[in-house]
Scaffold this motif. Structure first.
Motif, PDB file in Angstrom:
ATOM      1  N   MET A 461      78.433 -40.328  88.267  1.00  0.00           N
ATOM      2  CA  MET A 461      79.245 -40.129  89.464  1.00  0.00           C
ATOM      3  C   MET A 461      80.534 -39.400  89.090  1.00  0.00           C
ATOM      4  SD  MET A 461      78.774 -43.774  91.459  1.00  0.00           S
ATOM      5  CE  MET A 461      79.452 -44.746  90.107  1.00  0.00           C
ATOM      6  N   LEU A 462      80.747 -38.246  89.712  1.00  0.00           N
ATOM      7  CA  LEU A 462      81.873 -37.373  89.387  1.00  0.00           C
ATOM      8  C   LEU A 462      82.883 -37.301  90.525  1.00  0.00           C
ATOM      9  CD1 LEU A 462      79.717 -34.475  87.944  1.00  0.00           C
ATOM     10  CD2 LEU A 462      81.383 -35.759  86.600  1.00  0.00           C
ATOM     11  N   ASP A 463      84.137 -37.050  90.178  1.00  0.00           N
ATOM     12  CA  ASP A 463      85.146 -36.717  91.186  1.00  0.00           C
ATOM     13  C   ASP A 463      86.220 -35.852  90.556  1.00  0.00           C
ATOM     14  OD1 ASP A 463      87.642 -38.185  90.388  1.00  0.00           O
ATOM     15  OD2 ASP A 463      86.429 -39.975  90.712  1.00  0.00           O
ATOM     16  N   PHE A 464      87.051 -35.273  91.390  1.00  0.00           N
ATOM     17  CA  PHE A 464      88.218 -34.504  90.944  1.00  0.00           C
ATOM     18  C   PHE A 464      89.507 -35.083  91.530  1.00  0.00           C
ATOM     19  CE2 PHE A 464      85.010 -31.633  89.573  1.00  0.00           C
ATOM     20  CZ  PHE A 464      85.561 -30.873  88.564  1.00  0.00           C
ATOM     21  N   GLY A 465      89.482 -36.388  91.784  1.00  0.00           N
ATOM     22  CA  GLY A 465      90.616 -37.038  92.418  1.00  0.00           C
ATOM     23  C   GLY A 465      90.453 -37.051  93.922  1.00  0.00           C
ATOM     24  N   ASP A 466      91.195 -37.933  94.585  1.00  0.00           N
ATOM     25  CA  ASP A 466      91.057 -38.076  96.033  1.00  0.00           C
ATOM     26  C   ASP A 466      91.317 -36.776  96.775  1.00  0.00           C
ATOM     27  OD1 ASP A 466      90.705 -40.691  95.313  1.00  0.00           O
ATOM     28  OD2 ASP A 466      92.185 -41.512  96.708  1.00  0.00           O
ATOM     29  N   ASP A 467      92.211 -35.935  96.238  1.00  0.00           N
ATOM     30  CA  ASP A 467      92.561 -34.687  96.909  1.00  0.00           C
ATOM     31  C   ASP A 467      92.159 -33.467  96.088  1.00  0.00           C
ATOM     32  OD1 ASP A 467      94.351 -34.993  94.873  1.00  0.00           O
ATOM     33  OD2 ASP A 467      96.161 -34.738  96.094  1.00  0.00           O
ATOM     34  N   VAL A 476      99.020 -39.516  86.461  1.00  0.00           N
ATOM     35  CA  VAL A 476     100.320 -40.051  86.875  1.00  0.00           C
ATOM     36  C   VAL A 476     100.203 -41.019  88.042  1.00  0.00           C
ATOM     37  CG1 VAL A 476     101.648 -38.108  85.972  1.00  0.00           C
ATOM     38  CG2 VAL A 476     100.832 -38.026  88.332  1.00  0.00           C
ATOM     39  N   ARG A 477      99.158 -40.892  88.828  1.00  0.00           N
ATOM     40  CA  ARG A 477      99.001 -41.814  89.952  1.00  0.00           C
ATOM     41  C   ARG A 477      98.474 -43.169  89.517  1.00  0.00           C
ATOM     42  NH1 ARG A 477      96.119 -37.247  93.799  1.00  0.00           N
ATOM     43  NH2 ARG A 477      98.037 -36.401  94.742  1.00  0.00           N
ATOM     44  N   ARG A 478      97.513 -43.194  88.616  1.00  0.00           N
ATOM     45  CA  ARG A 478      96.872 -44.470  88.278  1.00  0.00           C
ATOM     46  C   ARG A 478      96.663 -44.699  86.787  1.00  0.00           C
ATOM     47  NH1 ARG A 478      90.681 -43.855  90.362  1.00  0.00           N
ATOM     48  NH2 ARG A 478      90.308 -45.365  88.702  1.00  0.00           N
ATOM     49  N   GLY A 479      96.788 -43.655  85.969  1.00  0.00           N
ATOM     50  CA  GLY A 479      96.634 -43.812  84.532  1.00  0.00           C
ATOM     51  C   GLY A 479      95.220 -44.102  84.080  1.00  0.00           C
ATOM     52  N   GLY A 560     103.025 -43.965  94.186  1.00  0.00           N
ATOM     53  CA  GLY A 560     102.942 -44.478  95.554  1.00  0.00           C
ATOM     54  C   GLY A 560     102.305 -43.465  96.487  1.00  0.00           C
ATOM     55  N   SER A 561     101.328 -42.714  95.971  1.00  0.00           N
ATOM     56  CA  SER A 561     100.725 -41.609  96.720  1.00  0.00           C
ATOM     57  C   SER A 561      99.767 -42.065  97.811  1.00  0.00           C
ATOM     58  CB  SER A 561      99.973 -40.684  95.755  1.00  0.00           C
ATOM     59  OG  SER A 561      98.890 -41.379  95.148  1.00  0.00           O
ATOM     60  N   GLY A 562      99.372 -43.344  97.775  1.00  0.00           N
ATOM     61  CA  GLY A 562      98.389 -43.818  98.728  1.00  0.00           C
ATOM     62  C   GLY A 562      96.966 -43.458  98.377  1.00  0.00           C
ATOM     63  N   THR A 563      96.774 -42.841  97.213  1.00  0.00           N
ATOM     64  CA  THR A 563      95.426 -42.545  96.742  1.00  0.00           C
ATOM     65  C   THR A 563      94.876 -43.773  96.008  1.00  0.00           C
ATOM     66  OG1 THR A 563      96.331 -41.567  94.726  1.00  0.00           O
ATOM     67  CG2 THR A 563      95.883 -40.077  96.556  1.00  0.00           C
ATOM     68  N   THR A 564      93.625 -43.698  95.587  1.00  0.00           N
ATOM     69  CA  THR A 564      92.963 -44.828  94.957  1.00  0.00           C
ATOM     70  C   THR A 564      93.776 -45.373  93.792  1.00  0.00           C
ATOM     71  OG1 THR A 564      90.812 -43.891  95.569  1.00  0.00           O
ATOM     72  CG2 THR A 564      90.827 -45.586  93.847  1.00  0.00           C
ATOM     73  N   LYS A 565      94.034 -46.672  93.813  1.00  0.00           N
ATOM     74  CA  LYS A 565      94.765 -47.401  92.777  1.00  0.00           C
ATOM     75  C   LYS A 565      96.219 -46.948  92.616  1.00  0.00           C
ATOM     76  CE  LYS A 565      90.741 -48.914  90.094  1.00  0.00           C
ATOM     77  NZ  LYS A 565      90.161 -49.085  88.742  1.00  0.00           N
ATOM     78  N   ASP A 566      96.754 -46.260  93.610  1.00  0.00           N
ATOM     79  CA  ASP A 566      98.173 -45.886  93.618  1.00  0.00           C
ATOM     80  C   ASP A 566      98.742 -46.173  95.003  1.00  0.00           C
ATOM     81  OD1 ASP A 566     100.647 -44.888  92.848  1.00  0.00           O
ATOM     82  OD2 ASP A 566     100.120 -42.816  93.343  1.00  0.00           O
TER      83      ASP A 566
END
Length: 628
Positions: A461-467, A476-479, A560-566
């Protein structure tokens, strides 16, 4: 990594009138002349305390990132209302002056940009500015040195030799150094106590800056020698970031240094660094507990030095235990019945002992991939359990597309110093950074499409981040949630590393010889490695000080970006990192080698200013969020 614009910005000027007015003629001046005029006008209006006129120089969509110089904090101001508030609060106290354009400006895709220098009442600073349509889009201001408290470098370097006869102090350098080491922490108390002296040079880089600034500092670490935090890891481990990104303060790696440093080599470098930089470093020293006396403004810290209890009384306590907090070790039903060996990835010594054995690795990020590859290399039968999607980027592609413009041999040959590269990186506010990086990672996707297709075909399962902004924003959002591929992915794609993956997949329970997943799968195992990450850094504050203090500080890391785990609310800077916290005289220092190198400067200057008794009134001390 400059973003492209759908409609290019036409850079124009008001031909001498206020830049907020109508722009009627195309500016025929050179980019350097245009930007120099803007910088001069900014300086003039600030000197006149003309806040309204100053704001006319900024676009509606504007971002001012200040690292200590105006705020005694690390903050990003977004929009004119934020900038007005800073200026109304800090302009008289800071008295900024002597704004200058440094070097040549550049104009590309409608963005006019260049380096600046300035001074405040107590400090000298540098910065970087970008204009669109003649108005400021992004502004970076950073403190570089305190007036009257400069580092002893260049023409200020110490003489070293003591010429003449009848000197009151007849000790040579070695005797003075030995006396200093014997006294600090025993008969003389350090002003700063740094907990953690390795794992990326976190304590060492900060300690070197404080040493140069003349701040009495003691670094303590439970390892037997500096660098052992690296030496004790599995033998195939290397840094995943390239050498140009990883230099330490004052002593860059030599130009023959490998691009990706092996763990034992970086360990030796850290040990050398501690000695050459004359750091006061207590090895084999464990911090047991700490408490803060509000009345005295000092900490009481109990440590065990080589088994002997010692009480330290520093004014400032810096937790430099790494970006990650206490290891997350899941508790699964039946784990106590497991007949084999199980441990967290941070405790994994390597795959040498597991030839012909069955290993299950829970997790699918950096450590999980490295450990799976190491176990396979040593002849183990390995299964990776992926519970959520992972961002993958090939190391070669990352170096060329993402790191290349700032941290590469090409950048060095083009005259870009490490310091300038760090400043350019810092000059892009976190709110703006995704648009820069989405463009870069679109190139990554296109370049490595076949690679990603093979991984997906294997069920990964791949992703490039929520955005879709890629690696650094996830970091920097979740480490967590990413892997820089140095070969393990091909082992997954060809089936050498077995894979169990799926949304919501997890461990149901553990049996004496197997891991049983919640989809009913049974994975026979002799070894279980929990590559399950770490908690927030304030977990160390809870362990060493108290849960109340950890809650007072709140979450460390994340925007505090509101993305996953942040989770929000949005802050615009990394929470509680390298800046004052809600707990007086408690600081957090961490991150990768690049961040440690760059941000240790700002942390050291804040500590030096307090040591010298300067007014360090903090602008907008961040509130605490996400306690417990």
């Amino acid at each position: 990594m400059r973003p492209s614009n759908d409609v290019p910005f036409d850079l124009k000027t008001d031909n001498g009138s206020d830049l907020g007015g109508d722009r009627q003629t195309t500016d025929t001046r050179s980019p350097t002349e245009q930007l120099a005029a803007w910088v001069e006008r900014l300086g003039q209006r600030l000197a006149q305390r003309d806040i309204d006129g100053t704001l006319e120089l900024f676009a509606d969509d504007c971002h001012w990132r200040d690292l200590v110089l105006f705020s005694w904090n690390l903050i990003t101001l977004e929009g004119k209302a934020d900038i007005r508030d800073l200026l109304e609060s800090r302009l008289e106290a800071t008295q900024p002056d002597n704004w200058k354009l440094e070097g040549e400006a550049s104009l590309t895709d409608g963005v006019l940009e260049g380096w600046i220098s300035l001074e405040t009442d107590v400090a000298r600073g540098k910065g970087y500015v970008r204009l669109k349509d003649g108005l400021c889009w992004t502004l970076l201001t950073t403190m570089r040195e305190l007036k009257g408290h400069e580092e002893p470098l260049g023409r200020r370097r110490p003489l070293g030799a003591e010429h003449g006869h009848g000197l009151a102090d007849k000790r040579n350098w070695l005797e003075k150094r030995r006396d200093e080491e014997a006294a600090l922490g025993i008969t003389e108390q350090p002003y700063c106590l740094v907990i953690g002296g390795g794992q990326g040079g976190l304590g060492l880089g900060l300690g070197a800056r404080l040493k140069r600034l003349g701040v009495p500092t003691l670094i303590v670490d439970k390892a037997e020698r500096p660098g052992d935090q690296w030496r004790g890891r599995y033998k195939s481990l290397c840094l995943h970031d390239p050498v140009w990104y990883d230099h330490m303060p004052y002593l860059p790696f030599p130009d023959h240094w490998p691009i990706f440093t092996p763990k034992d080599q970086i360990g030796d470098w850290l040990e050398m660094y501690a000695k050459v930089m004359e750091l006061n470093y207590w090895a084999k020293t464990e911090c047991v507990k700490a408490s803060f006396d509000e009345a005295e403004g000092r900490w009481t810290v109990e440590v065990l030095r080589d088994g002997k209890p010692i009480t330290l009384k520093p004014s400032q306590l810096i937790l430099a235990t790494g970006m990650s907090g206490v290891p997350n070790v899941p508790v699964y039903p039946g784990a106590e019945t497991f007949a084999g060996q199980q441990h967290h990835s941070s405790q994994h010594p390597g795959g040498d002992a597991w030839r012909g054995k069955r290993a299950v690795v829970i997790g699918a990020n950096n450590s999980a991939h490295d450990i799976c590859a190491d176990l396979v290399e040593n002849g183990a039968d390995v299964t990776m359990v992926q519970r959520s999607s992972t961002h993958i980027v090939r190391s070669d592609t990352l170096m060329e597309v993402v790191f290349g413009p700032l941290y590469s041999e090409d950048a060095v040959e083009a005259g870009l110093t490490t310091d300038k590269a760090d400043m350019l990186f810092a000059s892009i506010p976190y709110k703006v950074l995704p648009q820069f990086h989405r463009q870069a990672f679109e190139q990554v996707k296109e370049r490595d499409k076949a690679f990603y297709d093979r991984l997906a075909a294997a069920g990964f399962m791949l992703d490039f981040g929520d955005d879709e902004s890629g690696l650094f924003l996830k970091y920097v959002r979740r480490g967590s949630g990413y892997y820089i591929d140095v070969g393990a992915c091909e082992l997954i794609a060809d089936g050498t590393i077995k894979l169990k993956s799926g949304p919501g997949l997890g461990v149901d329970h553990i049996e004496p010889d197997a891991v049983v997943l919640n989809d009913g799968s049974r994975l026979p195992a002799d070894l279980i490695v929990y590559a399950t990450g770490y908690g927030s850094m304030n977990g160390w504050a809870a362990r060493l000080i108290s849960q109340d203090v950890a809650d007072k500080v709140g979450r460390c890391w994340g925007l505090g970006s509101g993305t996953t785990k942040d989770p929000g609310p949005y802050e615009g800077e990394l929470r509680n990192m390298w800046k004052p916290t809600q707990q007086q005289n408690l600081w957090f220092h961490g991150g990768n080698l690049h961040q440690s190198r760059h941000y240790s400067l700002y942390l050291a200057l804040q500590l030096k200013a307090r040591f010298e008794g300067l007014d360090t009134s903090v602008y907008k001390l961040a509130p605490s969020y996400h306690q417990g």
